[in-house]
Design a protein around this motif. Structure first.
Motif, PDB file in Angstrom:
ATOM      1  N   GLU A 151     -18.036 -21.048  19.303  1.00  0.00           N
ATOM      2  CA  GLU A 151     -16.871 -21.615  18.629  1.00  0.00           C
ATOM      3  C   GLU A 151     -16.079 -20.508  17.932  1.00  0.00           C
ATOM      4  O   GLU A 151     -16.641 -19.641  17.272  1.00  0.00           O
ATOM      5  N   LYS A 152     -14.773 -20.578  18.087  1.00  0.00           N
ATOM      6  CA  LYS A 152     -13.900 -19.569  17.490  1.00  0.00           C
ATOM      7  C   LYS A 152     -13.650 -19.884  16.022  1.00  0.00           C
ATOM      8  O   LYS A 152     -13.395 -21.025  15.653  1.00  0.00           O
ATOM      9  N   ILE A 153     -13.744 -18.846  15.214  1.00  0.00           N
ATOM     10  CA  ILE A 153     -13.392 -18.960  13.796  1.00  0.00           C
ATOM     11  C   ILE A 153     -11.931 -18.550  13.701  1.00  0.00           C
ATOM     12  O   ILE A 153     -11.528 -17.548  14.275  1.00  0.00           O
ATOM     13  N   GLY A 154     -11.138 -19.320  12.982  1.00  0.00           N
ATOM     14  CA  GLY A 154      -9.689 -19.142  12.925  1.00  0.00           C
ATOM     15  C   GLY A 154      -9.184 -17.724  12.752  1.00  0.00           C
ATOM     16  O   GLY A 154      -9.923 -16.837  12.347  1.00  0.00           O
ATOM     17  N   PRO A 155      -7.919 -17.500  13.041  1.00  0.00           N
ATOM     18  CA  PRO A 155      -7.312 -16.184  12.863  1.00  0.00           C
ATOM     19  C   PRO A 155      -7.330 -15.764  11.382  1.00  0.00           C
ATOM     20  O   PRO A 155      -7.307 -16.610  10.482  1.00  0.00           O
ATOM     21  N   GLU A 156      -7.371 -14.460  11.153  1.00  0.00           N
ATOM     22  CA  GLU A 156      -7.444 -13.927   9.788  1.00  0.00           C
ATOM     23  C   GLU A 156      -6.348 -14.477   8.895  1.00  0.00           C
ATOM     24  O   GLU A 156      -6.598 -14.843   7.750  1.00  0.00           O
ATOM     25  N   ILE A 215     -22.492 -22.633   9.977  1.00  0.00           N
ATOM     26  CA  ILE A 215     -23.235 -22.296  11.194  1.00  0.00           C
ATOM     27  C   ILE A 215     -24.647 -22.867  11.109  1.00  0.00           C
ATOM     28  O   ILE A 215     -25.130 -23.515  12.044  1.00  0.00           O
ATOM     29  N   GLU A 216     -25.300 -22.644   9.987  1.00  0.00           N
ATOM     30  CA  GLU A 216     -26.670 -23.121   9.796  1.00  0.00           C
ATOM     31  C   GLU A 216     -26.758 -24.643   9.922  1.00  0.00           C
ATOM     32  O   GLU A 216     -27.716 -25.179  10.492  1.00  0.00           O
ATOM     33  N   ALA A 217     -25.769 -25.339   9.405  1.00  0.00           N
ATOM     34  CA  ALA A 217     -25.763 -26.805   9.434  1.00  0.00           C
ATOM     35  C   ALA A 217     -25.347 -27.360  10.797  1.00  0.00           C
ATOM     36  O   ALA A 217     -25.409 -28.560  11.023  1.00  0.00           O
ATOM     37  N   GLY A 218     -24.907 -26.482  11.692  1.00  0.00           N
ATOM     38  CA  GLY A 218     -24.497 -26.939  13.013  1.00  0.00           C
ATOM     39  C   GLY A 218     -23.068 -27.434  13.088  1.00  0.00           C
ATOM     40  O   GLY A 218     -22.645 -27.970  14.106  1.00  0.00           O
ATOM     41  N   ARG A 219     -22.314 -27.265  12.005  1.00  0.00           N
ATOM     42  CA  ARG A 219     -20.909 -27.697  12.026  1.00  0.00           C
ATOM     43  C   ARG A 219     -20.030 -26.697  12.792  1.00  0.00           C
ATOM     44  O   ARG A 219     -18.938 -27.037  13.223  1.00  0.00           O
ATOM     45  N   LEU A 220     -20.516 -25.472  12.924  1.00  0.00           N
ATOM     46  CA  LEU A 220     -19.901 -24.480  13.804  1.00  0.00           C
ATOM     47  C   LEU A 220     -20.972 -24.124  14.827  1.00  0.00           C
ATOM     48  O   LEU A 220     -22.087 -23.775  14.466  1.00  0.00           O
ATOM     49  N   SER A 221     -20.641 -24.214  16.101  1.00  0.00           N
ATOM     50  CA  SER A 221     -21.655 -23.994  17.126  1.00  0.00           C
ATOM     51  C   SER A 221     -21.380 -22.732  17.934  1.00  0.00           C
ATOM     52  O   SER A 221     -20.299 -22.138  17.850  1.00  0.00           O
ATOM     53  N   GLN A 222     -22.373 -22.355  18.720  1.00  0.00           N
ATOM     54  CA  GLN A 222     -22.311 -21.153  19.533  1.00  0.00           C
ATOM     55  C   GLN A 222     -21.027 -21.109  20.347  1.00  0.00           C
ATOM     56  O   GLN A 222     -20.652 -22.079  20.985  1.00  0.00           O
ATOM     57  N   ASP A 273     -14.125  -9.890  19.304  1.00  0.00           N
ATOM     58  CA  ASP A 273     -13.567  -9.135  20.414  1.00  0.00           C
ATOM     59  C   ASP A 273     -12.050  -9.178  20.298  1.00  0.00           C
ATOM     60  O   ASP A 273     -11.517  -9.624  19.278  1.00  0.00           O
ATOM     61  N   SER A 274     -11.363  -8.743  21.329  1.00  0.00           N
ATOM     62  CA  SER A 274      -9.902  -8.665  21.260  1.00  0.00           C
ATOM     63  C   SER A 274      -9.232 -10.033  21.134  1.00  0.00           C
ATOM     64  O   SER A 274      -8.078 -10.121  20.748  1.00  0.00           O
ATOM     65  N   ARG A 275      -9.954 -11.101  21.423  1.00  0.00           N
ATOM     66  CA  ARG A 275      -9.379 -12.445  21.363  1.00  0.00           C
ATOM     67  C   ARG A 275      -9.687 -13.189  20.074  1.00  0.00           C
ATOM     68  O   ARG A 275      -9.110 -14.226  19.804  1.00  0.00           O
ATOM     69  N   GLY A 276     -10.652 -12.698  19.293  1.00  0.00           N
ATOM     70  CA  GLY A 276     -10.971 -13.391  18.052  1.00  0.00           C
ATOM     71  C   GLY A 276     -12.418 -13.216  17.638  1.00  0.00           C
ATOM     72  O   GLY A 276     -13.138 -12.375  18.161  1.00  0.00           O
ATOM     73  N   THR A 277     -12.843 -14.043  16.691  1.00  0.00           N
ATOM     74  CA  THR A 277     -14.200 -14.014  16.149  1.00  0.00           C
ATOM     75  C   THR A 277     -14.881 -15.319  16.519  1.00  0.00           C
ATOM     76  O   THR A 277     -14.324 -16.399  16.321  1.00  0.00           O
ATOM     77  N   TYR A 278     -16.107 -15.204  17.037  1.00  0.00           N
ATOM     78  CA  TYR A 278     -16.842 -16.343  17.562  1.00  0.00           C
ATOM     79  C   TYR A 278     -18.253 -16.393  17.005  1.00  0.00           C
ATOM     80  O   TYR A 278     -18.865 -15.353  16.742  1.00  0.00           O
ATOM     81  N   VAL A 279     -18.787 -17.603  16.877  1.00  0.00           N
ATOM     82  CA  VAL A 279     -20.178 -17.794  16.460  1.00  0.00           C
ATOM     83  C   VAL A 279     -21.078 -17.252  17.567  1.00  0.00           C
ATOM     84  O   VAL A 279     -20.832 -17.482  18.749  1.00  0.00           O
TER      85      VAL A 279
END
Length: 109
Positions: free
Chosen positions: A28-33, A19-26, A63-69
């Motif tokens: 953006e969904k982080i994969g399923p558990e 996230i800090e490096a910008g490789r994951l942006s606002q 939220d109910s759909r997943g985890t997001y930045v």
């Protein structure tokens, strides 16, 4: 001897750096558990602990759909808290001369 971090902290640190490096942006969904557990070679409980840690740092929301930045505002607040934390730990009598903001200043307050 080098201290080894628990698996959940290694995973959380990985995502925090992405996230800090910008490789994951606002937004953006982080994969399923399940997929994350497989990717990192851990069980889902470990992934849940890592995501909980990231939520506590306000780097992600779930939220109910997943985890997001989260938004940059949430991330900035987390960085400020982290940089202030060492100053609060100094001394055995707790923080002295530290004024806490008791007003409502943001989400969840």
């Amino acid at each position: 001897m080098e201290q080894v971090l628990p698996a959940y902290l290694r995973i959380a640190t990985h995502f925090a750096r992405e996230i800090e490096a910008g490789r994951l942006s606002q937004g953006e969904k982080i994969g399923p558990e399940r997929a994350l557990a497989e990717q990192f070679g851990v069980n889902r409980g470990t992934v849940r602990a890592a995501l909980r840690h990231l939520r506590e740092q306000r780097l992600v929301v779930t939220d109910s759909r997943g985890t997001y930045v989260t938004t940059p505002e949430h991330q900035t607040a987390a960085i400020i808290r982290q940089s202030a934390a060492p100053a609060l730990e100094v001394g055995s009598g707790g923080p002295q001369g530290v004024r806490r903001d008791t007003g409502s200043g943001g989400p969840g307050e």
